[in-house]
Design an enzyme around this catalytic site. Sequence first.
Site, PDB file in Angstrom:
ATOM      1  N   HIS A 136      -3.584   3.179   4.348  1.00 14.43           N
ATOM      2  CA  HIS A 136      -3.808   1.820   3.470  1.00 14.43           C
ATOM      3  C   HIS A 136      -3.656   0.780   4.660  1.00 14.43           C
ATOM      4  O   HIS A 136      -2.806   0.885   5.570  1.00 14.43           O
ATOM      5  CB  HIS A 136      -3.704   1.851   2.118  1.00 14.43           C
ATOM      6  N   CYS A 184       2.273   4.662   2.379  1.00 15.16           N
ATOM      7  CA  CYS A 184       2.224   6.023   2.765  1.00 15.16           C
ATOM      8  C   CYS A 184       2.017   5.873   4.377  1.00 15.16           C
ATOM      9  O   CYS A 184       2.848   6.085   5.138  1.00 15.16           O
ATOM     10  CB  CYS A 184       1.052   6.931   2.147  1.00 15.16           C
TER      11      CYS A 184
END
Lengths: 224, 184
Positions: A167, A183
């Site tokens: 992301h 992440c």
Amino acid sequence: MPISRRQFLVGASALAGGGATAARAAGRRPKDASEYFGPMVEDNNIVFPSTNFSKVDVRWRRQFVPYTSREPQGTVVVDASNHFLYVIFENLTALRYGVGVGRDGFRWYGRARIDRKQLWPRWTPPPAMRARHPELPEYVDGGKTNPLGPRALYLFRNGKDTGYRIHGTVEPWSIGTNASSGCIRMFNEDAIDLYQRCPIGTRVLVLKTLGAPVIDEAAEVDGL
Amino acid sequence: MRRLNVIGLIAASLLLAACSSSKQPDMPTATPVVQQPDLPPAEPVVQQPAVPSTGGVGAAAGSEQDFMLNVGRRVFFTQGSATLDGTARATIRSQVKWLQSNPQWKAKVQGFADDPGSEEQQKVLSQKRADAVRNDMIAQGLAASRVWAKGYGRDRLVGDCAELECKAQNRRAVTNLQDGTQAQ
């Protein structure tokens, strides 16, 4: 629910145990943080600050590099230790992006597939997390303060959400580091770019580092 | 606004939960099949693009590499479909903008298929995909004389397997730049 109870508990205990560290790392803005942002730009009706790439070390910027791989074209390969993400192109070339990973590096390696993609993703804390942190909202709508940024690619394995995703970020200075949030984080411009290049079904290979010896190629193929 | 930022910050710190799990999924550890290339530490070829930048570096503005790096040549389709989704249209929008800024190039849109059906049906589908891209480019203002489209059926597979991992890459249209100063 994107984050399993077990994953939450592990994460929550990490927050509790190393809580001060985690909070400090998450909140640490460099003194020159504002210099990382450029003019406001619009994407799908949301206005957000662009990245000032002149402030960014050129190694973390999107660029073509020579790359030898047996992975088929279109595969996303993440080198977690060195903070690079590659999209495999033809002719021994890859498109390389700088990324940020979790505070303790990436602890999960292996194959996955992008089964879901989202524009300006909403972030929904699991109920258990909200119980511990009642100050958290039910959800954080997609927008310029949402830590997922303008795009999220969700990594699945055998049809199940791994809880991992690729992301954008609201902390562009954290690209190239093991920061505490997210992440696999990319510059927002790169998250948008990658989103365009990866259809649902894109294969992803997360490696601790490139160049480790091939252990068992047959097993590797079977492992798909 | 300040409150929102705080929430974002808390959210950011909690996202750690999703990504710091030490639980290993029941999957063999990935065996790397890549070699570390000898990468120069940094590419000194810094082109400072017009702000705001799309982020790419190392390609001369207006070059084919610039197109590949900052725009992208491919759009993808779902099974049996030649319909452009929002993602495809966004890529095409960027392609048109780039082509309008770089009139020395023309575009050849190549359509491909890897879908259920006969070879002939795939040929038709691949042509529809290429046409869909071309038509959208023209609708977005690109001169029709600068873009043409051809379907190649199930030729030139990116990956040849029964799984979506391969099919998704094959069901595509690729915008190739052609020197606009030469006869076609």
